[in-house]
Design a protein around this motif. Structure first.
Motif, PDB file in Angstrom:
ATOM      1  N   VAL A  93       2.403  -7.356   6.651  1.00 51.92           N
ATOM      2  CA  VAL A  93       3.165  -8.508   7.138  1.00 51.92           C
ATOM      3  C   VAL A  93       4.634  -8.374   6.762  1.00 51.92           C
ATOM      4  N   ASP A  94       5.516  -8.696   7.723  1.00 51.60           N
ATOM      5  CA  ASP A  94       6.943  -8.689   7.415  1.00 51.60           C
ATOM      6  C   ASP A  94       7.338 -10.024   6.761  1.00 51.60           C
ATOM      7  N   GLU A  95       8.600 -10.139   6.346  1.00 50.72           N
ATOM      8  CA  GLU A  95       9.070 -11.337   5.642  1.00 50.72           C
ATOM      9  C   GLU A  95       8.906 -12.601   6.470  1.00 50.72           C
ATOM     10  N   ASP A  96       9.230 -12.545   7.773  1.00 45.43           N
ATOM     11  CA  ASP A  96       9.100 -13.726   8.629  1.00 45.43           C
ATOM     12  C   ASP A  96       7.644 -14.159   8.749  1.00 45.43           C
ATOM     13  N   HIS A 142       0.887  -1.159   0.000  1.00 47.12           N
ATOM     14  CA  HIS A 142       0.000   0.000   0.000  1.00 47.12           C
ATOM     15  C   HIS A 142       0.929   1.214   0.000  1.00 47.12           C
ATOM     16  N   PRO A 143       0.566   2.309  -0.706  1.00 43.78           N
ATOM     17  CA  PRO A 143       1.469   3.461  -0.799  1.00 43.78           C
ATOM     18  C   PRO A 143       1.954   4.006   0.537  1.00 43.78           C
ATOM     19  N   THR A 144       1.138   3.915   1.578  1.00 40.39           N
ATOM     20  CA  THR A 144       1.550   4.475   2.865  1.00 40.39           C
ATOM     21  C   THR A 144       2.060   3.412   3.835  1.00 40.39           C
ATOM     22  N   LEU A 145       2.084   2.151   3.421  1.00 38.82           N
ATOM     23  CA  LEU A 145       2.536   1.074   4.291  1.00 38.82           C
ATOM     24  C   LEU A 145       3.811   0.469   3.716  1.00 38.82           C
ATOM     25  N   MET A 161       5.381  -2.445   4.365  1.00 43.22           N
ATOM     26  CA  MET A 161       5.491  -3.897   4.246  1.00 43.22           C
ATOM     27  C   MET A 161       4.421  -4.448   3.315  1.00 43.22           C
ATOM     28  N   PRO A 162       4.641  -5.679   2.820  1.00 42.86           N
ATOM     29  CA  PRO A 162       3.634  -6.305   1.954  1.00 42.86           C
ATOM     30  C   PRO A 162       2.290  -6.439   2.658  1.00 42.86           C
TER      31      PRO A 162
END
Length: 157
Positions: free
Chosen positions: A80-83, A11-14, A16-17
């Motif tokens: 959500v982060d990579e982990d 998202h443009p303001t977020l 992380m995926p």
């Protein structure tokens, strides 16, 4: 829009995926402990219609990658982060023959006007990859607590 794994949906303001969850990874459901993402405020659904079904004797919720049929599926949106994504990928058996596929879909926030559209990762299955004999229960538009009573899952966390 269905696109296979590639660039991360954001998202443009977020930073992380984003992942859109519609079944056992939602808050209050059996696999919520695997979802370590931060919930994004709002009410979300798929922009296009997709079949939402319960598969097999375990009544596992699944979106079929058949846009244009079914309903706009309602779910929750998470940053959500990579982990966290890796944990969900393991649970959904990404890359395994009977596992889910993670694809990008257009998602819309529908609780405010105007409706806002964004792209997020979603776990889906290809209809042609499912055995014809596999039991399917078609749901209207949302996986609810009353559907989760007979849920049984063999995934990895």
């Amino acid at each position: 829009m269905i696109a296979s794994r590639g660039r991360a949906a954001t998202h443009p303001t977020l930073p992380m995926p984003l992942i859109f969850v519609y079944g056992s990874l939602k808050q209050g459901f059996a696999n919520q402990h695997v979802n370590t993402g931060r919930r994004v405020a709002g009410r979300y659904r798929t922009r296009e219609r997709h079949p939402l079904v319960l598969l097999g004797d375990g009544e596992v919720p699944c979106i079929l990658a058949t846009p244009g049929s079914g309903s706009q599926v309602i779910g929750e949106l998470y940053e959500v982060d990579e982990d966290g994504m890796a944990r969900m990928d393991r649970l959904e058996r990404l890359g395994e023959p009977d596992g889910y596929e993670r694809v990008e879909l257009s998602i819309e926030r529908f609780d405010a006007a105007p409706v806002h559209t964004l792209t997020a990762w979603v776990y889906v299955k290809q209809e042609q990859a499912l055995p014809a004999s596999l039991r399917r229960v078609v749901l209207a538009d949302e996986y609810r607590p009353e559907h989760a009573g007979r849920f049984r899952w063999r995934g990895k966390a």
